[in-house]
Design a protein around this motif. Structure first.
Motif, PDB file in Angstrom:
ATOM      1  N   GLY A   1      -8.257  -8.155  10.928  1.00  0.00           N
ATOM      2  CA  GLY A   1      -7.985  -7.420  12.162  1.00  0.00           C
ATOM      3  C   GLY A   1      -7.051  -8.120  13.135  1.00  0.00           C
TER       4      GLY A   1
ATOM      5  N   CYS B   1      -1.004 -13.175   7.294  1.00  0.00           N
ATOM      6  CA  CYS B   1      -1.785 -13.148   8.529  1.00  0.00           C
ATOM      7  C   CYS B   1      -1.943 -14.590   9.039  1.00  0.00           C
ATOM      8  CB  CYS B   1      -3.155 -12.536   8.254  1.00  0.00           C
ATOM      9  SG  CYS B   1      -4.307 -12.755   9.633  1.00  0.00           S
TER      10      CYS B   1
ATOM     11  N   ARG C   1      -0.773  -5.898  11.953  1.00  0.00           N
ATOM     12  CA  ARG C   1      -2.239  -6.029  12.052  1.00  0.00           C
ATOM     13  C   ARG C   1      -2.795  -6.300  10.660  1.00  0.00           C
ATOM     14  NH1 ARG C   1      -4.368  -1.897  15.527  1.00  0.00           N
ATOM     15  NH2 ARG C   1      -3.865  -0.415  13.896  1.00  0.00           N
ATOM     16  N   CYS C   2      -3.581  -7.335  10.569  1.00  0.00           N
ATOM     17  CA  CYS C   2      -4.180  -7.720   9.287  1.00  0.00           C
ATOM     18  C   CYS C   2      -5.255  -6.699   8.908  1.00  0.00           C
ATOM     19  CB  CYS C   2      -4.797  -9.123   9.395  1.00  0.00           C
ATOM     20  SG  CYS C   2      -5.575  -9.654   7.854  1.00  0.00           S
ATOM     21  N   ARG C   3      -5.199  -6.230   7.665  1.00  0.00           N
ATOM     22  CA  ARG C   3      -6.193  -5.262   7.203  1.00  0.00           C
ATOM     23  C   ARG C   3      -7.490  -5.946   6.774  1.00  0.00           C
ATOM     24  NH1 ARG C   3      -1.497  -2.246   4.757  1.00  0.00           N
ATOM     25  NH2 ARG C   3      -1.445  -0.233   5.800  1.00  0.00           N
TER      26      ARG C   3
ATOM     27  N   ARG D   1       0.850  -1.188   0.000  1.00  0.00           N
ATOM     28  CA  ARG D   1       0.000   0.000   0.000  1.00  0.00           C
ATOM     29  C   ARG D   1       0.886   1.239   0.000  1.00  0.00           C
ATOM     30  NH1 ARG D   1      -5.665  -0.486   1.724  1.00  0.00           N
ATOM     31  NH2 ARG D   1      -6.143  -2.686   2.024  1.00  0.00           N
TER      32      ARG D   1
ATOM     33  N   ASP E   1      -2.173  -8.694   3.148  1.00  0.00           N
ATOM     34  CA  ASP E   1      -2.516  -7.270   3.306  1.00  0.00           C
ATOM     35  C   ASP E   1      -2.538  -6.934   4.796  1.00  0.00           C
ATOM     36  OD1 ASP E   1      -3.337  -4.697   2.989  1.00  0.00           O
ATOM     37  OD2 ASP E   1      -5.385  -5.185   2.329  1.00  0.00           O
ATOM     38  N   PHE E   2      -1.375  -6.554   5.297  1.00  0.00           N
ATOM     39  CA  PHE E   2      -1.278  -6.219   6.726  1.00  0.00           C
ATOM     40  C   PHE E   2      -0.465  -4.951   6.883  1.00  0.00           C
ATOM     41  CE2 PHE E   2       2.237  -9.078   5.698  1.00  0.00           C
ATOM     42  CZ  PHE E   2       3.335  -8.396   6.201  1.00  0.00           C
ATOM     43  N   GLU E   3      -0.605  -4.337   8.043  1.00  0.00           N
ATOM     44  CA  GLU E   3       0.212  -3.149   8.311  1.00  0.00           C
ATOM     45  C   GLU E   3       1.208  -3.431   9.426  1.00  0.00           C
ATOM     46  OE1 GLU E   3      -1.708   0.231  10.227  1.00  0.00           O
ATOM     47  OE2 GLU E   3      -3.461  -1.042  10.598  1.00  0.00           O
TER      48      GLU E   3
END
Lengths: 244, 132
Positions: free
Chosen positions: B76, B107, B71-73, A103, B114-116
């Protein structure tokens, strides 16, 4: 909180005379091929050239260049390997064959990391293969590398032209220098969009006819430089680099 | 030795701040080190010491290590960085460019890439204070 990496990016590029961003409004126009071949052609002319692939989510220059087992050397930073005379850096050295969904914020961080750690040394030209489009990535690059000049790639397709118009308008608005526009994969000279490009006030550098011989040359810089595609690009660069 | 490149960035930044604010004497610097970048602290300290001499600055460094958390987008889920579970080549790749984690980690609950990185990504300068 201060990000210390930002302060060394200009230092890392200090020995680089010109930084050219090869950009396009959309993907699939041959931007990476033109970026890689430009770096190879410059090196062939005896100039010191580098190629930086910042198209992180879809990096393809490693395939074009036939990087093989080459890898950067760690020595107080990363020293890019030379591929056929071109210093080359790509995130694929670290991500391998894996897909890497990033992203905006992650992309920014990865750009900064690569720019802060790569030691280019002295170069006449650093060619940057940029992510397509007008999003975060382009805006980040403009902020991080202040002396970028742009080489814009399109195809004859109206779809590509429309996105190039937007890209050129944005670059004009922020006063980013543009060398000009190259039309790639032309199949019928009567469909060239050179006139359209000039009508919107941009410099049209020339057309490269579609060359079916390119596919078989991918992965071999030597073969690639022998293609009709590379020969035509070479003629265009003669003009373009005089312009700069 | 990626630590050297990061230390160079830190010392270059401090040097500029000191010059801009006309700071003289000892500079107290607090550095936050995120676990994900897997800095070798001894190598980093050594590089800071060497480079401080080269840049003619006198700095006292304090280090705060921060655990990495993802944290998984999608679902969660939150989870920690488990370096020991990774292949050495992958550890090294993440050390050089932490965002490469997105190519290799998933995750643990839903499998999404897709995680942050909520915290603990890399090196930050928390504070720079002019000393006596």
């Amino acid at each position: 909180m201060i990000d210390p990496r930002l302060s060394v990016i200009e230092d890392r590029l200090r020995g680089v005379s010109k930084v050219i961003a090869v950009s396009s409004g959309k993907g699939g126009v041959g931007k990476s091929l033109i970026a890689a071949t430009t770096a190879l052609l410059l090196s062939e002319r005896g100039l010191r050239a580098g190629l930086l692939d910042l198209d992180f989510t879809n990096p393809s220059s490693s395939v074009i260049m036939g990087v093989g087992a080459a890898h950067p050397i760690e020595d107080k930073g990363m020293i890019p390997p030379e591929i056929h005379g071109v210093k080359y850096m790509s995130i694929t050295f670290f991500s391998g064959e894996e897909a890497m969904p990033l992203r905006g914020g992650d992309m920014t961080n990865a750009f900064i990391e690569v720019l802060a750690l790569t030691k280019w040394g002295d170069l006449d030209y650093l060619i940057v293969d940029t992510p397509p489009g007008l999003g975060d990535a382009l805006l980040d690059l403009l902020k991080l590398i202040r002396r970028l000049v742009f080489l814009v790639v399109t195809t004859p397709s109206k779809l590509s032209l429309e996105t190039v118009k937007k890209l050129l308008a944005l670059l004009r608005k922020i006063r980013a220098p543009v060398i000009g526009v190259i039309e790639n994969m032309l199949t019928d000279a009567t469909t060239s969009i050179g006139g359209e490009v000039e009508r919107i006030g941009a410099r049209f550098l020339g057309s490269i006819p579609f060359d079916p011989g390119v596919e078989g040359a991918l992965g071999s810089p030597k073969k690639l430089l022998e293609t009709k595609f590379a020969k035509k690009l070479s003629e265009i660069l003669d003009q373009a680099l005089r312009i700069t | 030795m990626h630590e050297w490149a990061l230390a160079e960035a830190v010392v270059s930044t401090i040097s500029r701040i000191a010059a801009n604010k006309n700071v003289r004497g000892i500079i107290d610097v607090t550095i936050r080190i995120g676990e994900l970048q897997q800095i070798d602290l001894d190598a980093f300290k050594f590089a800071l010491e060497q480079l401080s001499g080269q840049y003619s600055i006198h700095a006292r460094f304090e280090f705060r290590e921060e655990r990495a958390e993802f944290r998984c987008r999608v679902c969660g889920e939150t989870w920690p960085f488990k370096r020991e579970d990774l292949d050495p080549d992958i550890r090294e790749a993440i050390h050089v460019i932490p965002e490469v984690a997105h190519a290799f980690l998933r995750c643990p609950r839903c499998g999404s890439p897709d995680f942050e990185v909520v915290r603990g990504r890399g090196v930050w300068i928390e504070s720079v204070r002019g000393g006596e």
